[in-house]
Design an enzyme around this catalytic site. Structure first.
Site, PDB file in Angstrom:
ATOM      1  N   ASP A 100       0.823  -1.217   0.000  1.00  0.00           N
ATOM      2  CA  ASP A 100       0.000   0.000   0.000  1.00  0.00           C
ATOM      3  C   ASP A 100       0.855   1.265   0.000  1.00  0.00           C
ATOM      4  O   ASP A 100       2.032   1.245   0.381  1.00  0.00           O
ATOM      5  CB  ASP A 100      -0.860   0.056   1.277  1.00  0.00           C
ATOM      6  CG  ASP A 100      -1.979  -0.967   1.279  1.00  0.00           C
ATOM      7  OD1 ASP A 100      -1.989  -1.854   0.412  1.00  0.00           O
ATOM      8  OD2 ASP A 100      -2.825  -0.881   2.185  1.00  0.00           O
ATOM      9  N   HIS A 154       3.854  -2.269   2.949  1.00  0.00           N
ATOM     10  CA  HIS A 154       3.885  -0.906   2.393  1.00  0.00           C
ATOM     11  C   HIS A 154       5.116  -0.689   1.516  1.00  0.00           C
ATOM     12  O   HIS A 154       6.209  -1.146   1.866  1.00  0.00           O
ATOM     13  CB  HIS A 154       3.859   0.126   3.538  1.00  0.00           C
ATOM     14  CG  HIS A 154       2.608   0.035   4.353  1.00  0.00           C
ATOM     15  ND1 HIS A 154       2.503  -0.806   5.439  1.00  0.00           N
ATOM     16  CD2 HIS A 154       1.407   0.652   4.233  1.00  0.00           C
ATOM     17  CE1 HIS A 154       1.284  -0.697   5.948  1.00  0.00           C
ATOM     18  NE2 HIS A 154       0.597   0.177   5.239  1.00  0.00           N
TER      19      HIS A 154
HETATM   20 ZN   LIG Z   1      -2.258   3.070   3.524  1.00  0.00          ZN
END
Ligand SMILES: [Zn+2]
Ligand SMILES: *[C@@H]1O[C@H](CO)[C@@H](O)[C@H](O)[C@H]1NC(C)=O
Length: 287
Positions: A96, A249
């Site tokens: 993400d 991430h």
């Molecule tokens: Zn996020």
């Protein structure tokens, strides 16, 4: 679950992606919006079909309705609906908050093993790094939406939620000519109000059954490092018999390096989100 600390990287620099003429024709605007994008009405969104659930801030989960099946809040109670994706037959990574300058480092390393992954991107980062988005897409990775500017959706009005989704879709379409199918809500913030809006876009929520909490490494106070994440993932891999869907991430080099290490040592064989569920890659492609 501690998701209170926002994990986001927004650079204060000018958008690189030109604002397309079709978007000017549709919105009357001439440039990309800031962190609070304007709501632009869409004829296929019917607000009378949006499930009526009170707004809540992140970690404010005391309202009894949030506990009910009417609400089915993932951020409060890990509740999932029939069309949420939250696991995978083969333990697989998702990333993400990109695109970021570190995304390419991640993808180069995944490519060594021919792994394709799923990237949930932010509109504000797409318009700053359009060429990184395009390269990620060209390498065959699945591009999903992670909203325009990483707001906690259950705290926003219906119009603000639509704006967060529509502007992220427009950034993706303007950059690579496609409309996303897969959506990751920031902070896992989703309930049946948000889902009833998301479904009107034809999109589905992608959650997770294993949160690496990789972002916690970035704050010393959390006392969490690479070795901690690595052993958590290894244990989950064994306990869950090689199945699952992980949250990571790609906005920071340290979490990217960890993602590479996990891929090379724990999960060499992986699936993209559409492969996990036998779904389509995009709703529509224009090029
Ligand atoms: Zn996020
Ligand atoms: C996507 O982009 C094409 C131009 O490439 C445009 O004609 C179309 O209206 C756009 N659709 C959406 C939903 O953004």
């Amino acid at each position: 679950m501690n998701r209170i600390i926002p994990f986001i990287l927004i650079f204060a620099c000018l958008p690189k992606l030109p604002f397309p003429q079709w978007l000017t024709d549709f919105t009357g605007l001439k440039e990309w919006p800031g962190l609070d994008p304007p709501y632009i009405p869409l004829d296929f969104i019917d607000f009378s079909k949006v499930v009526d659930i009170p707004l809540h801030q992140q970690a404010q989960c005391t309202d009894p309705i949030l506990r009910s099946s009417k609400s089915c809040s993932f951020d409060c109670f890990n509740c999932v609906e029939f069309d949420d994706v939250y696991t995978c037959p083969q333990l697989s990574q998702t990333f993400d908050d990109g695109p970021s300058p570190w995304t390419i480092k991640l993808l180069k390393n995944l490519q060594v093993k021919k792994t394709r992954t799923t990237l949930f991107t932010l509109g504000v980062n797409i318009i700053r790094y359009p060429e990184i988005y395009q390269e990620s897409h060209a390498r065959g990775h699945i591009m999903g939406s992670h909203t325009w500017s990483h707001k906690f959706l259950p705290s926003l009005t219906n119009e603000q939620v639509v704006a967060q989704i529509e502007w992220s879709i427009w950034a993706m379409n303007a950059t690579a000519g496609h409309l996303p199918k897969w959506f990751r809500p920031p902070f896992g913030g989703i309930d049946n109000r948000i889902r009833s809006i998301l479904r009107q876009f034809g999109m589905q929520a992608v959650l997770w059954d294993f949160d690496t909490f990789d972002w916690k490494m970035l704050d010393l106070a959390n006392n969490r490092n690479e070795a901690d994440v690595f052993s958590d993932v290894t244990r989950f891999h064994a306990r869950n018999k090689g199945k699952g869907l992980m949250l990571e991430h790609d906005a920071i080099e340290r979490t990217v390096d960890l993602g590479i290490k996990l891929h090379n040592n724990v999960m060499k064989e992986q699936l993209t989100v559409p492969q996990c569920v036998g779904g389509i890659d995009y709703i529509k492609t224009f090029r």
